[in-house]
Design a protein around this motif. Structure first.
Motif, short mmCIF file in Angstrom:
data_model
loop_
_atom_site.label_atom_id
_atom_site.label_comp_id
_atom_site.label_asym_id
_atom_site.label_seq_id
_atom_site.Cartn_x
_atom_site.Cartn_y
_atom_site.Cartn_z
N MET A 138 50.01 41.86 30.47
CA MET A 138 49.30 41.18 30.99
C MET A 138 48.76 40.08 30.38
SD MET A 138 47.97 40.01 33.74
CE MET A 138 45.83 39.39 34.50
N ARG A 139 49.05 40.79 29.19
CA ARG A 139 48.10 40.01 27.78
C ARG A 139 48.87 38.74 27.15
NH1 ARG A 139 44.34 38.29 24.44
NH2 ARG A 139 44.32 38.28 22.37
N ARG A 140 49.85 39.40 27.35
CA ARG A 140 51.28 37.84 26.99
C ARG A 140 51.47 36.43 28.63
NH1 ARG A 140 56.82 40.40 26.02
NH2 ARG A 140 55.94 39.84 24.14
N GLU A 141 50.55 37.05 29.69
CA GLU A 141 51.37 36.11 30.56
C GLU A 141 49.95 35.22 30.10
OE1 GLU A 141 50.57 37.61 34.35
OE2 GLU A 141 52.77 38.75 33.61
N GLN A 142 48.60 35.68 29.68
CA GLN A 142 47.36 34.85 29.93
C GLN A 142 47.47 34.27 28.70
OE1 GLN A 142 43.64 37.55 28.47
NE2 GLN A 142 42.37 36.13 29.11
N GLU A 143 48.27 34.65 26.70
CA GLU A 143 48.12 33.83 26.20
C GLU A 143 49.33 33.14 26.37
OE1 GLU A 143 50.33 36.16 23.31
OE2 GLU A 143 48.27 37.19 22.53
N GLY A 144 50.45 32.47 27.48
CA GLY A 144 50.73 31.98 27.99
C GLY A 144 50.30 30.62 28.90
N HIS A 145 49.91 31.67 29.61
CA HIS A 145 48.34 30.22 30.77
C HIS A 145 47.96 29.52 29.26
CE1 HIS A 145 46.28 29.34 33.69
NE2 HIS A 145 45.36 29.12 33.08
N LEU A 146 47.60 29.75 28.19
CA LEU A 146 46.39 29.42 27.68
C LEU A 146 46.90 27.92 26.63
CD1 LEU A 146 44.07 32.31 26.22
CD2 LEU A 146 43.37 30.66 27.73
#
Length: 81
Positions: free
Chosen positions: A1-9
């Motif tokens: 989930m963290r990786r997805e959030q970083e990608g989104h940001l």
């Protein structure tokens, strides 16, 4: 989930940078277009100066028309600084 959030940001930041760049490029293009138009109008004003130097050789109606157009052009240029 963290990786997805970083990608989104990261994607949002990239898009924001793109938006700013497009806006800045548009501003530069608009200023350049205005500059080009004003330079063309200054050239036209120079033509009026040359024509008005010989206006006494023209009929009164032509002279009045030239003077009127010159005043309008001059006021337009003055309004633009």
């Amino acid at each position: 989930m963290r990786r997805e959030q970083e990608g989104h940001l990261r994607t949002r930041a990239d898009f924001e940078n793109y938006r700013r760049r497009v806006e800045r490029d548009g501003d530069v293009a608009a200023r350049q277009a205005k500059r080009d138009l004003l330079l063309a109008l200054v050239e036209l004003a120079d033509g009026f100066d040359r024509a008005l130097a010989h206006v006494e050789e023209s009929p009164d109606s032509v002279a009045a028309g030239l003077h009127g157009m010159w005043r309008r052009l001059r006021s337009l240029l003055e309004a633009e600084g």
